[in-house]
Write an enzyme that holds these catalytic residues in place. Structure first.
Site, PDB file in Angstrom:
ATOM      1  N   SER A 126       0.835  -1.204   0.000  1.00 41.00           N
ATOM      2  CA  SER A 126       0.000   0.000   0.000  1.00 41.00           C
ATOM      3  C   SER A 126       0.870   1.255   0.000  1.00 41.00           C
ATOM      4  CB  SER A 126      -0.918  -0.009   1.222  1.00 41.00           C
ATOM      5  OG  SER A 126      -1.624   1.202   1.333  1.00 41.00           O
ATOM      6  N   LEU A 151       0.833   7.641   4.677  1.00 39.11           N
ATOM      7  CA  LEU A 151      -0.226   8.646   4.776  1.00 39.11           C
ATOM      8  C   LEU A 151      -0.259   9.335   6.136  1.00 39.11           C
ATOM      9  CD1 LEU A 151      -3.113   6.743   2.944  1.00 39.11           C
ATOM     10  CD2 LEU A 151      -1.471   8.378   2.005  1.00 39.11           C
ATOM     11  N   GLN A 152       0.164   8.623   7.189  1.00 45.89           N
ATOM     12  CA  GLN A 152       0.132   9.204   8.536  1.00 45.89           C
ATOM     13  C   GLN A 152       1.558   9.352   9.058  1.00 45.89           C
ATOM     14  OE1 GLN A 152      -2.244   7.018  11.326  1.00 45.89           O
ATOM     15  NE2 GLN A 152      -1.744   8.337  13.034  1.00 45.89           N
ATOM     16  N   GLY A 205       4.349   4.634  15.610  1.00 46.47           N
ATOM     17  CA  GLY A 205       4.417   4.419  14.163  1.00 46.47           C
ATOM     18  C   GLY A 205       5.476   3.433  13.705  1.00 46.47           C
ATOM     19  N   GLU A 206       5.940   2.556  14.633  1.00 48.16           N
ATOM     20  CA  GLU A 206       6.997   1.617  14.238  1.00 48.16           C
ATOM     21  C   GLU A 206       6.543   0.688  13.110  1.00 48.16           C
ATOM     22  OE1 GLU A 206       9.841  -1.942  16.036  1.00 48.16           O
ATOM     23  OE2 GLU A 206       8.978  -0.471  17.412  1.00 48.16           O
TER      24      GLU A 206
END
Length: 309
Positions: free
Chosen positions: A83, A90-91, A107-108
C-alpha cells in the site's frame, strides 16, 4: 521602537510566507538585520508549541527499544508495504530527537513497512517527551489499534506500575479501561514463561491462557497448553478440561488399624462357605455379605447355614 516592531512583524510574516514547504531553516529570513536573533527565538517557540510535519531519511530513524510491542505480523507488514508503494506513508510517525538519531514514539509498524517498500524518506512530527510519556503514548496507540498481544499488554501495564510507580487505577484512567481489566490482564504474567511465549506467538488464545490460570504448577500448565495447541481445543473445551483436572480426588476412608483381623476372618469364612464373603465393619458394628452367582449356589449356602443349627 514602533518601527522595529513593524519591521519585525513584516519580516516574520514575509519569512514565514516564503519558507512554507522549504524546511525549518527557510522559516528564518536572512534579510532582517538586528532582529534576527529575536525572530529565531519566536520561530523556535512556534515550532516547540505546534510541531509541524516534515520528512526525515528513514535511515536516521530507529525504533524505541522500550516499545511494548515485540511481535509484528509479517504478512500484514508486507500488505502495508504494498500500500505504501502505491500511496506513500499517509500518517506521519511521531519521533523525538536522540543524540545522533530520531527515536520512534508511535508508528513503528509504518516505519518497518516503509523500509520493506524501499522508501527513503518518511513524514514525521518531532516532539519531546519524558520516558514515561513515551511509554504511555506507545501503549495507548497499540491498544487503540489492537496491535498488542495479551502478554505484551500485561507487561506494559506492569512496567508503568513498577518503573513509574503508578497505581492500577491510574493506569486504567490513562488507557481508558477499568481497573478490573488491568488487574485481569496482569494475572496472565503468573503463567509459566513457556505458556506466555505460546500466547505471544498466537499458538493459544487469551481465553485459553485465562483458563490455564487455575493450574498453579508451571510444568502442568505447559503440558496442557501443548495439548490445547495439538488437539486444537476450543476455549470452552479447555475450560471443561480444567474443571475435570481440578476436581478434588475422592479420599478413600482409612482402614481401621485392626483391619487385618477382619481380612483374616473373611478368608476363613470364604473357605468354609466356598464363596466370596466380605465383612463390613464400623467401630464395633458391621455386617457380613455373602455372594452367590446362581440359584443353586444360593440353595447350597442356605443348606449350609441350616446345618449349623
Amino acid at each position: 521602537m514602533a518601527t522595529n516592531r513593524n519591521t519585525l512583524g513584516k519580516g516574520l510574516g514575509k519569512g514565514l510566507g516564503k519558507g512554507l514547504g522549504k524546511g525549518l531553516g527557510s522559516l528564518i529570513p536572512e534579510d532582517i538585520s538586528g532582529d534576527n536573533i529575536v525572530i529565531k527565538e519566536v520561530v523556535k517557540e512556534i515550532i516547540v508549541k505546534e510541531p509541524s510535519e516534515m520528512k526525515l531519511k528513514i535511515s536516521a530513524i530507529e525504533p524505541n527499544r522500550e516499545q511494548p510491542r515485540r511481535f509484528f505480523d509479517e504478512d500484514a507488514l508486507i500488505e502495508l508495504s504494498e500500500s505504501i508503494k502505491q500511496y506513500g506513508v499517509l500518517q506521519p510517525l511521531l519521533v523525538q530527537k536522540k543524540n545522533d538519531y530520531f527515536e520512534i514514539i508511535a508508528g513503528e509498524r509504518r516505519w518497518r513497512a516503509a523500509k520493506l517498500a524501499g522508501i527513503k524518506e518518511v513524514p514525521v512530527i518531532i516532539k519531546d517527551y519524558t520516558s514515561q510519556q513515551v511509554m504511555e503514548i506507545a501503549l495507548i496507540e497499540n491498544i487503540q489499534r489492537e496491535d498488542l498481544n495479551p502478554i505484551e499488554e500485561a507487561l506494559a501495564y506492569q512496567r508503568l506500575i513498577k518503573d513509574y510507580r503508578l497505581k492500577q487505577d491510574e493506569v486504567a484512567e490513562k488507557v481508558s479501561k477499568s481497573r478490573a481489566a488491568i488487574a485481569n490482564s496482569m494475572r496472565l504474567l503468573k503463567l509459566d514463561e513457556r505458556v506466555q511465549q505460546m500466547v505471544m506467538e498466537d499458538m493459544i488464545s487469551n481465553g485459553h491462557a485465562r483458563a490455564l490460570l487455575i493450574i498453579e504448577d508451571g510444568d502442568k500448565q505447559y503440558l496442557i497448553a501443548q495439548k490445547i495447541f495439538d488437539e486444537k481445543l476450543s476455549v470452552r473445551e479447555t475450560e471443561k478440561l480444567m474443571k475435570e483436572i481440578n476436581k478434588p480426588e475422592k479420599v478413600k476412608p482409612a482402614k481401621p488399624m485392626n483391619d487385618f483381623v477382619y481380612r483374616d476372618l473373611e478368608e476363613k469364612i470364604n473357605k468354609i462357605m466356598g464363596t466370596k464373603v466380605s465383612i463390613k465393619n464400623k467401630k464395633e458394628k458391621g455386617k457380613i455379605e455373602i455372594e452367590y452367582y446362581s440359584r443353586e449356589e444360593l440353595e447350597r449356602i442356605i443348606e449350609m447355614i441350616e446345618s449349623i443349627q
